[in-house]
Design a protein around this motif. Structure first.
Motif, short mmCIF file in Angstrom:
data_model
loop_
_atom_site.label_atom_id
_atom_site.label_comp_id
_atom_site.label_asym_id
_atom_site.label_seq_id
_atom_site.Cartn_x
_atom_site.Cartn_y
_atom_site.Cartn_z
N ARG A 40 0.83 -1.21 0.00
CA ARG A 40 0.00 0.00 0.00
C ARG A 40 0.86 1.25 0.00
NH1 ARG A 40 -3.72 -0.53 4.92
NH2 ARG A 40 -4.33 1.55 4.30
N CYS A 43 2.37 1.70 -3.48
CA CYS A 43 1.36 2.17 -4.43
C CYS A 43 1.02 3.64 -4.23
CB CYS A 43 0.11 1.30 -4.34
SG CYS A 43 0.34 -0.35 -5.02
N GLU A 44 0.91 4.08 -2.98
CA GLU A 44 0.61 5.50 -2.71
C GLU A 44 1.73 6.40 -3.20
OE1 GLU A 44 -2.15 7.00 -1.68
OE2 GLU A 44 -3.09 5.02 -1.68
N ARG A 47 1.62 6.53 -7.04
CA ARG A 47 0.56 7.41 -7.55
C ARG A 47 0.96 8.88 -7.44
NH1 ARG A 47 -3.37 4.73 -4.23
NH2 ARG A 47 -3.59 2.72 -5.22
N LEU A 68 1.71 9.98 5.00
CA LEU A 68 1.39 8.58 4.66
C LEU A 68 0.82 7.83 5.86
CD1 LEU A 68 4.42 7.57 2.42
CD2 LEU A 68 2.02 7.62 1.73
N GLN A 71 -2.70 8.98 6.33
CA GLN A 71 -3.55 8.51 5.23
C GLN A 71 -3.84 7.02 5.33
OE1 GLN A 71 -1.81 9.29 1.44
NE2 GLN A 71 -3.55 8.50 0.30
N LEU A 72 -2.82 6.22 5.71
CA LEU A 72 -2.98 4.77 5.77
C LEU A 72 -3.39 4.28 7.16
CD1 LEU A 72 0.15 3.81 3.65
CD2 LEU A 72 -2.24 3.83 2.91
#
Length: 133
Positions: A40, A43-44, A47, A68, A71-72
């Motif tokens: 994850r 991927c973040e 992006r 991060l 956000q996660l």
């Protein structure tokens, strides 16, 4: 067995069965939470790097560790350990000093060997973390 980085040792220990199955083109994604979190995070950052490269974002808008983690929804210390693993594999780079912001290194991704543990996750057809080449 040969030399393996810390990142590879963790993936082989945690995700060994899925790697063996992925070589047979069968994918099993009963992932450990650590493996899922690492994917994850990758991927973040990927992006955000793609948006930055396209000119949609400024360098100051690349994700920092604190952003991060928020956000996660994970602890900052745990996230920093995963970032360290990704940096050891040269998949991410820090682009600023304070706060450290991260960008993905597409060249390292292209040069990743097919037997690497992350390869099955990021390029596998059935992977929930598949990225477009």
């Amino acid at each position: 067995m040969g030399f393996q980085s810390g990142f590879q040792r963790i993936f082989f220990r945690v995700f060994g069965e899925a790697i063996a199955l992925s070589r047979n083109r069968e994918y099993m994604f009963s992932m450990d939470k650590d493996v899922e979190l690492t994917c994850r995070i990758a991927c973040e950052i990927l992006r955000a790097t793609d948006a930055w490269t396209a000119g949609d974002k400024l360098e100051d808008e690349l994700p920092s560790a604190t952003e991060l983690a928020r956000q996660l929804d994970v602890k900052l210390e745990k996230l920093k350990k995963k970032l360290r693993l990704l940096r050891q594999e040269n998949l991410i780079r820090s682009v600023s000093v304070s706060p450290k912001r991260y960008r993905f290194d597409r060249y390292a991704l292209r040069e990743m060997p097919p037997d690497h543990p992350l390869y099955a996750l990021l390029f596998g057809e059935d992977s929930p973390y598949r990225i477009a080449d």
